[in-house]
Write a protein that holds these residues in place. Structure first.
Motif, short mmCIF file in Angstrom:
data_model
loop_
_atom_site.label_atom_id
_atom_site.label_comp_id
_atom_site.label_asym_id
_atom_site.label_seq_id
_atom_site.Cartn_x
_atom_site.Cartn_y
_atom_site.Cartn_z
N ASP A 99 0.79 -1.32 -0.07
CA ASP A 99 0.02 -0.05 -0.02
C ASP A 99 0.77 1.23 0.06
O ASP A 99 0.41 2.47 -0.48
N ALA A 100 2.24 1.15 0.17
CA ALA A 100 3.07 2.23 0.08
C ALA A 100 3.61 2.30 -1.17
O ALA A 100 3.82 3.19 -1.85
N ARG A 101 4.22 0.96 -1.46
CA ARG A 101 4.72 0.89 -2.78
C ARG A 101 3.86 1.33 -4.13
O ARG A 101 4.41 2.24 -4.89
N TRP A 102 2.70 1.20 -4.05
CA TRP A 102 1.75 1.59 -5.40
C TRP A 102 1.38 3.17 -5.18
O TRP A 102 1.31 3.46 -6.29
N GLN A 103 1.52 3.65 -3.90
CA GLN A 103 1.28 4.96 -4.02
C GLN A 103 2.55 5.57 -4.54
O GLN A 103 2.66 6.78 -5.18
N ILE A 104 3.83 5.15 -4.16
CA ILE A 104 4.96 5.71 -4.83
C ILE A 104 5.18 5.70 -6.11
O ILE A 104 5.32 6.72 -6.88
N ALA A 105 4.59 4.50 -6.74
CA ALA A 105 4.59 4.26 -8.16
C ALA A 105 3.57 5.27 -8.78
O ALA A 105 3.84 5.78 -9.86
N ALA A 106 2.49 5.64 -8.19
CA ALA A 106 1.25 6.14 -8.70
C ALA A 106 1.94 7.91 -8.83
O ALA A 106 1.42 8.80 -9.68
N TYR A 107 2.43 8.17 -7.88
CA TYR A 107 2.85 9.56 -7.57
C TYR A 107 4.53 9.86 -8.38
O TYR A 107 4.71 11.26 -8.42
N LEU A 108 5.06 9.17 -8.97
CA LEU A 108 6.24 9.18 -9.31
C LEU A 108 6.51 10.08 -10.44
O LEU A 108 7.43 10.75 -10.81
N PRO A 109 5.40 10.26 -11.50
CA PRO A 109 5.35 10.97 -12.36
C PRO A 109 5.98 12.54 -12.04
O PRO A 109 6.44 13.27 -12.74
N ALA A 110 5.70 12.99 -10.92
CA ALA A 110 6.11 14.19 -10.19
C ALA A 110 7.58 14.53 -10.34
O ALA A 110 8.02 15.61 -10.25
N VAL A 111 8.39 13.41 -10.33
CA VAL A 111 9.59 13.30 -10.50
C VAL A 111 10.23 13.63 -11.92
O VAL A 111 11.35 14.48 -11.77
N GLY A 112 9.46 13.48 -12.69
CA GLY A 112 9.86 13.63 -14.21
C GLY A 112 10.63 12.37 -14.87
O GLY A 112 10.32 11.34 -14.37
N ALA A 113 11.54 12.83 -15.71
CA ALA A 113 12.33 11.69 -16.39
C ALA A 113 13.02 10.82 -15.64
O ALA A 113 13.31 9.64 -15.75
#
Length: 191
Positions: A99-113
């Motif tokens: 439940d923490a890992r999927w949120q990290i995956a979902a929000y990672l686009p904020a980091v960019g390339a």
């Protein structure tokens, strides 16, 4: 209160609160104080300077906040911290619950390339939902690797992986993928 104490307080509360429905964590009345502790931590120090217990406490609370996602949203406002959290979790997936890992995956686009190698790592996660969210994030970034990853997800035969694959292929305007066409055509009738 700091993030470690916030996690301990939440863990104590769970011992007396019924967990008989999917959103039971939202009943916790101390979320505003917990979010304040997290904002302080994220705002004060880079992830590389968090102690191991602070990292574990934050990841525990991130997993518990999986319905509201305020902690994940906070991370997205601090891309360097989000990238640090993701690198930590990718290096040691056992350090965070799904439940923490999927949120990290979902929000990672904020980091960019810079998120791409992290998302590719999360695509190999043991948890299907984490893999699916990583795939959707690759699609959101529109990276070339998204097509091949979507085709692989389609070929997994898993219903929700296939749904995510179709979404990503549509998102990157690649529904005409020859690989997908071959895998979706019915087998010729034998006579």
């Amino acid at each position: 209160m700091d993030i470690v104490r916030a996690a301990e307080t939440f863990a104590t509360w769970t011992q007396t609160h019924p967990q008989d429905f999917g959103e039971w964590e939202t009943d916790y009345e101390e979320w505003p104080a917990t979010y304040a502790c997290a904002r302080d931590l994220v705002g004060e120090r880079p992830f590389t300077r968090w102690s191991d217990v602070e990292k574990a406490s934050f990841l525990y609370l991130l997993a518990r906040d999986n319905e509201v996602e305020d902690l994940a949203d906070l991370l997205s406002e601090h891309p360097a911290t989000l990238a640090g959290v993701a690198e930590h979790v990718c290096a040691a997936p056992e350090s965070a619950e799904p439940d923490a890992r999927w949120q990290i995956a979902a929000y990672l686009p904020a980091v960019g390339a810079d998120a791409i190698p992290l998302l590719l790592t999360l695509l190999t996660d043991d948890d299907e939902y984490v893999r699916r969210r990583a795939l959707l994030s690759l699609g959101a970034l529109g990276v070339p690797a998204a097509e091949g990853c979507a085709v692989a997800a389609w070929e997994s035969g898993l219903e929700y992986q296939r749904i995510a694959a179709l979404h990503v292929l549509h998102q990157i305007e690649s529904l005409e993928s020859p690989q997908l066409e071959r895998s979706t055509k019915p087998a010729p009738a034998t006579g």
